[in-house]
Design an enzyme around this catalytic site. Structure first.
Site, PDB file in Angstrom:
ATOM      1  N   ARG A 162      -9.059 183.274 -55.123  1.00 56.45           N
ATOM      2  CA  ARG A 162      -7.666 182.919 -54.797  1.00 56.45           C
ATOM      3  C   ARG A 162      -7.012 182.170 -55.960  1.00 56.45           C
ATOM      4  NH1 ARG A 162      -8.886 185.827 -51.167  1.00 56.45           N
ATOM      5  NH2 ARG A 162      -8.382 185.604 -48.953  1.00 56.45           N
ATOM      6  N   SER A 237      -4.358 182.942 -44.127  1.00 54.83           N
ATOM      7  CA  SER A 237      -5.153 181.711 -44.259  1.00 54.83           C
ATOM      8  C   SER A 237      -4.294 180.615 -44.865  1.00 54.83           C
ATOM      9  CB  SER A 237      -6.347 181.943 -45.181  1.00 54.83           C
ATOM     10  OG  SER A 237      -7.129 182.999 -44.702  1.00 54.83           O
ATOM     11  N   GLU A 333      -3.807 176.870 -49.392  1.00 53.55           N
ATOM     12  CA  GLU A 333      -3.730 178.106 -50.171  1.00 53.55           C
ATOM     13  C   GLU A 333      -2.260 178.523 -50.322  1.00 53.55           C
ATOM     14  OE1 GLU A 333      -3.717 182.113 -48.955  1.00 53.55           O
ATOM     15  OE2 GLU A 333      -5.900 182.164 -49.093  1.00 53.55           O
TER      16      GLU A 333
HETATM   17  N1  EPU Z   1     -14.837 180.842 -38.425  1.00 56.27           N
HETATM   18  C1  EPU Z   1     -14.943 180.030 -37.316  1.00 56.27           C
HETATM   19  N2  EPU Z   1     -13.821 179.805 -36.560  1.00 56.27           N
HETATM   20  C2  EPU Z   1     -12.643 180.369 -36.845  1.00 56.27           C
HETATM   21  C3  EPU Z   1     -12.536 181.202 -37.962  1.00 56.27           C
HETATM   22  C4  EPU Z   1     -13.645 181.424 -38.758  1.00 56.27           C
HETATM   23  O1  EPU Z   1     -15.985 179.502 -37.017  1.00 56.27           O
HETATM   24  O2  EPU Z   1     -11.694 180.115 -36.093  1.00 56.27           O
HETATM   25  C5  EPU Z   1     -16.027 181.067 -39.274  1.00 56.27           C
HETATM   26  C6  EPU Z   1     -17.023 182.054 -38.746  1.00 56.27           C
HETATM   27  O3  EPU Z   1     -18.286 181.512 -39.029  1.00 56.27           O
HETATM   28  C7  EPU Z   1     -16.821 183.296 -39.597  1.00 56.27           C
HETATM   29  C8  EPU Z   1     -16.403 182.672 -40.904  1.00 56.27           C
HETATM   30  O4  EPU Z   1     -15.645 181.525 -40.527  1.00 56.27           O
HETATM   31  O5  EPU Z   1     -17.986 184.012 -39.730  1.00 56.27           O
HETATM   32  C9  EPU Z   1     -15.554 183.570 -41.767  1.00 56.27           C
HETATM   33  O6  EPU Z   1     -14.418 183.987 -41.034  1.00 56.27           O
HETATM   34  P1  EPU Z   1     -13.579 185.286 -41.469  1.00 56.27           P
HETATM   35  O7  EPU Z   1     -14.481 186.441 -41.666  1.00 56.27           O
HETATM   36  O8  EPU Z   1     -12.442 185.431 -40.521  1.00 56.27           O
HETATM   37  O9  EPU Z   1     -13.051 184.938 -42.900  1.00 56.27           O
HETATM   38  P2  EPU Z   1     -12.371 183.626 -43.522  1.00 56.27           P
HETATM   39  O10 EPU Z   1     -13.334 183.043 -44.504  1.00 56.27           O
HETATM   40  O11 EPU Z   1     -11.860 182.732 -42.465  1.00 56.27           O
HETATM   41  C10 EPU Z   1     -11.379 184.884 -45.569  1.00 56.27           C
HETATM   42  C11 EPU Z   1     -10.062 185.007 -46.248  1.00 56.27           C
HETATM   43  C12 EPU Z   1      -9.143 185.955 -45.483  1.00 56.27           C
HETATM   44  C13 EPU Z   1      -9.814 187.326 -45.410  1.00 56.27           C
HETATM   45  C14 EPU Z   1     -11.185 187.167 -44.728  1.00 56.27           C
HETATM   46  C15 EPU Z   1     -11.968 188.457 -44.741  1.00 56.27           C
HETATM   47  C16 EPU Z   1      -9.763 182.889 -47.386  1.00 56.27           C
HETATM   48  C17 EPU Z   1      -9.023 181.607 -47.436  1.00 56.27           C
HETATM   49  N3  EPU Z   1      -9.452 183.702 -46.379  1.00 56.27           N
HETATM   50  O12 EPU Z   1     -11.141 184.274 -44.310  1.00 56.27           O
HETATM   51  O13 EPU Z   1      -7.951 186.092 -46.220  1.00 56.27           O
HETATM   52  O14 EPU Z   1      -9.018 188.248 -44.678  1.00 56.27           O
HETATM   53  O15 EPU Z   1     -11.971 186.180 -45.453  1.00 56.27           O
HETATM   54  O16 EPU Z   1     -12.432 188.734 -46.032  1.00 56.27           O
HETATM   55  O17 EPU Z   1     -10.596 183.148 -48.254  1.00 56.27           O
HETATM   56  C18 EPU Z   1      -5.747 185.199 -46.462  1.00 56.27           C
HETATM   57  O18 EPU Z   1      -6.082 184.796 -47.575  1.00 56.27           O
HETATM   58  O19 EPU Z   1      -4.586 185.004 -46.017  1.00 56.27           O
HETATM   59  C19 EPU Z   1      -6.724 185.884 -45.613  1.00 56.27           C
HETATM   60  C20 EPU Z   1      -6.437 186.242 -44.363  1.00 56.27           C
END
Ligand code: EPU
Length: 337
Positions: A162, A237, A333
């Site tokens: 990012r 995010s 972000e």
């Molecule tokens: N999780 C929770 N509770 C929640 C949300 C997430 O416990 O309410 C935990 C879970 O353990 C899950 C882990 O977080 O396994 C990862 O969650 P997720 O796969 O939804 O991904 P993220 O890390 O929350 C990132 C990106 C997203 C992207 C997804 C998929 C960032 C800041 N965000 O989210 O990007 O779509 O991975 O690759 O890196 C964005 O930047 O706007 C965005 C949506």
């Protein structure tokens, strides 16, 4: 040019902040004219792409310039690769769909990301095991210091998680005009390592792997947990996933044995969504603002009437709780204006 213009339709949070002046530009010449106008009249400038990564916390007392340069062109590189160039104002998802219709591979995991092509290099957009740096070749920019057009190659952009030169030393200096990607025509490098993609492909009963099917799976996953900004204002995010030293992670593991983490050398990336959820924020609403009930990392304009200040204050409270409980400082972000 419009005066006292509401930017509500131009930011995906749907915040009703006003710009003192507003203009939409479709060509480089118009863009230069608008910039020269702002210089002559000593106006601050705010460039608007898809408006999907900004939070307007107050009215903008300057000239907001909406970048609407359009067009996609292609150049054959070799039998298997094509260079596709899209102008900054092209909608990102429509651009991905265009590439998939032509069966060009490389962008399928990035389906349905809100925003425009021109802002994709800013924060090296990424999702489901891919980032734009994987297919990015170069971008053409306008240097605001001298109004010269320059080209940035992959190495020049200093892409990170990012992150890019456009958020660091080049911040505020360049306007991205167009971006070129190297895509595959055949022998696509299909990426399904991201666990949820495999599961979704199975759910869909898909055994024949194609880039179009991967895109379908990604779209389904996103739609299942990320709110559609057209229905409920948000900017994806709100925070970055923090990276902490391995030693700090090990200490936290003693206290919170379920804490998830993705180690990388001597640092660990921890999902901010988990940290926020553990602090009790998931689905919680204060006034017009909430943390989304299916993905805690996404802050939403729950009633449609939230002000940018309310959303900002809500995010500050989240930062404080996470800091207090885990000793981790979340970083926003979204760009705060
Ligand atoms: N999780 C929770 N509770 C929640 C949300 C997430 O416990 O309410 C935990 C879970 O353990 C899950 C882990 O977080 O396994 C990862 O969650 P997720 O796969 O939804 O991904 P993220 O890390 O929350 C990132 C990106 C997203 C992207 C997804 C998929 C960032 C800041 N965000 O989210 O990007 O779509 O991975 O690759 O890196 C964005 O930047 O706007 C965005 C949506």
């Amino acid at each position: 040019m419009q005066e006292n213009f509401s930017l509500k339709p131009y930011n995906t949070f749907g915040v009703d902040a006003k710009a003192k002046y507003f203009i939409e530009v479709q060509t480089l010449e118009h863009l230069k004219d608008a910039i020269n106008y702002s210089k002559d009249h000593h106006l601050q400038v705010l460039f608007l792409g898809g408006g999907s990564n900004i939070l307007l916390t107050k009215d903008f007392d300057g000239l907001a310039i909406k970048l609407s340069l359009k067009g996609i062109s292609e150049q054959d590189l070799n039998e298997n690769e094509v260079l596709v160039t899209a102008k900054a104002g092209e909608n990102w998802h429509e651009f991905v769909m265009y590439s998939l219709e032509k069966n060009y591979g490389g962008l399928e995991n990035l389906s349905l990301i809100p925003g425009n092509v021109g802002t994709s290099p800013m924060q090296n957009i990424g999702a489901y095991g891919a980032e734009i740096k994987d297919t990015f070749v170069s971008c053409t920019v306008l240097d605001l210091e001298n109004l010269e057009v320059k080209t940035f190659n992959l190495e020049d952009c200093h892409f990170g998680y990012r992150d890019s030169i456009f958020k660091q030393e080049g911040k505020g200096r360049y306007v991205i005009l167009e971006v070129s990607f190297k895509l595959t025509r055949k022998d696509h490098h299909i990426k399904t390592e991201y666990g949820a993609i495999k599961t979704e492909l199975e759910n869909l009963g898909i055994t024949h792997l194609t880039i179009q099917n991967v895109s379908k799976a990604v779209i389904n996953i996103r739609q299942s947990k990320l709110p559609d900004p057209k229905i409920m204002g948000n900017a994806g995010s709100f925070f970055k996933n923090p990276t902490i030293p391995l030693t700090q992670f090990e200490d936290l593991k003693l206290k919170f044995e379920n804490i998830p983490g993705y180690p990388n050398g001597d640092v660990v990336k921890v999902p901010a969504g988990w940290l926020i959820e553990q602090c009790g924020w998931k689905g919680k609403q204060i006034g017009n603002t909430a943390s989304h009930q299916l993905q805690a990392l996404v802050i939403v304009n729950a009633t449609g009437n939230a002000t940018g200040k309310e959303i900002f204050d809500f995010s500050t409270e989240i930062i404080h709780s996470v800091k207090e409980k885990f000793g981790i400082e979340l970083e926003r972000e979204v760009n705060i204006i």
